[in-house]
Design a protein around this motif. Structure first.
Motif, PDB file in Angstrom:
ATOM      1  N   GLY A 241       0.798  -1.222   0.000  1.00 54.41           N
ATOM      2  CA  GLY A 241       0.000   0.000   0.000  1.00 54.41           C
ATOM      3  C   GLY A 241       0.834   1.278   0.000  1.00 54.41           C
ATOM      4  N   GLN A 242       2.126   1.152   0.303  1.00 49.88           N
ATOM      5  CA  GLN A 242       3.031   2.305   0.380  1.00 49.88           C
ATOM      6  C   GLN A 242       4.081   2.314  -0.740  1.00 49.88           C
ATOM      7  N   ILE A 243       4.005   1.387  -1.684  1.00 45.14           N
ATOM      8  CA  ILE A 243       5.082   1.236  -2.670  1.00 45.14           C
ATOM      9  C   ILE A 243       5.347   2.512  -3.457  1.00 45.14           C
ATOM     10  N   GLU A 244       4.329   3.208  -3.895  1.00 43.18           N
ATOM     11  CA  GLU A 244       4.581   4.431  -4.666  1.00 43.18           C
ATOM     12  C   GLU A 244       5.435   5.411  -3.867  1.00 43.18           C
ATOM     13  N   ARG A 245       5.091   5.624  -2.618  1.00 40.73           N
ATOM     14  CA  ARG A 245       5.861   6.535  -1.772  1.00 40.73           C
ATOM     15  C   ARG A 245       7.272   6.001  -1.528  1.00 40.73           C
ATOM     16  N   ILE A 246       7.390   4.706  -1.258  1.00 45.62           N
ATOM     17  CA  ILE A 246       8.694   4.097  -1.004  1.00 45.62           C
ATOM     18  C   ILE A 246       9.611   4.267  -2.208  1.00 45.62           C
ATOM     19  N   VAL A 247       9.105   3.989  -3.399  1.00 45.12           N
ATOM     20  CA  VAL A 247       9.920   4.106  -4.609  1.00 45.12           C
ATOM     21  C   VAL A 247      10.311   5.562  -4.849  1.00 45.12           C
ATOM     22  N   ARG A 248       9.387   6.479  -4.663  1.00 49.12           N
ATOM     23  CA  ARG A 248       9.725   7.913  -4.822  1.00 49.12           C
ATOM     24  C   ARG A 248      10.832   8.327  -3.851  1.00 49.12           C
ATOM     25  N   ASP A 249      10.732   7.878  -2.600  1.00 48.99           N
ATOM     26  CA  ASP A 249      11.755   8.198  -1.608  1.00 48.99           C
ATOM     27  C   ASP A 249      13.102   7.596  -1.980  1.00 48.99           C
ATOM     28  N   LEU A 250      13.099   6.363  -2.485  1.00 44.18           N
ATOM     29  CA  LEU A 250      14.352   5.721  -2.897  1.00 44.18           C
ATOM     30  C   LEU A 250      15.000   6.436  -4.077  1.00 44.18           C
ATOM     31  N   ILE A 251      14.188   6.914  -5.007  1.00 47.56           N
ATOM     32  CA  ILE A 251      14.725   7.627  -6.177  1.00 47.56           C
ATOM     33  C   ILE A 251      15.564   8.823  -5.729  1.00 47.56           C
TER      34      ILE A 251
END
Length: 183
Positions: free
Chosen positions: A7-17
């Protein structure tokens, strides 16, 4: 829990970028592609997405909704991956659908594998998972699977929403994995 992570993948990926070294990744429109990654020109990638070192994205693939593809992983011909994490050395070979899922390292999905993420046929869409002998309510209507390291899924296999596969599980060709029977 895995379903909370999904449920948090979009935010997690944006933060990792934001943390990726610019000398190793080409970053544009919320998509980060490692300089060694190979992307077929017919692939469609909608950010946020991270495509790791030496990964291969094949013809007519579609990545969307927050996707992380780990080092040396392959997303093959005509596969769709939505809101999922795929760790190193895994292969989503071709004609696959992967949604709202976490895939470990060294996993192989043969052609036509479908990882379902939603109970279209049920009036109660909430997904439960089987953890050992216990059934756990996820309080979500979208969760595909948690697939452990080294799992092998045969061609045209299907996993119902909420499937959890222990490491090195083998799913036979044409097999339906339904860990919690519908009511």
């Amino acid at each position: 829990t895995p379903w909370e992570i999904v449920g948090q993948i979009e935010r997690i990926v944006r933060d990792l970028i934001k943390q990726l070294p610019s000398e190793e990744y080409k970053i544009s429109d919320d998509v980060a592609i490692h300089v060694t990654a190979r992307i077929d020109p017919t692939a469609t990638i909608k950010g946020p997405a991270i495509l790791g070192k030496n990964c291969l994205i094949g013809p007519y693939t579609f990545l969307r909704g927050g996707v992380y593809v780990g080092e040396s992983s392959i997303i093959g011909f005509c596969s769709e991956v939505k809101t999922s994490l795929i760790f190193a050395d895994s292969a989503i070979t071709h004609l696959n659908y992967v949604a709202d899922t976490i895939i470990g390292s060294g996993v192989n999905l043969e052609a036509g594998v479908v990882l379902l993420n939603y109970f279209n046929e049920r009036s109660d869409k909430r997904i439960s998972v089987k953890v050992g002998e216990s059934v756990v309510q996820t309080d979500t209507e979208k969760f595909g699977a948690l697939i452990g390291d080294g799992c092998m899924l045969g061609g045209n296999a299907a996993l119902t929403p909420g499937t959890i596969l222990e490491p090195r599980t083998i799913v036979r060709r044409l097999e339906l994995v339904e860990q919690i029977q519908s009511t």
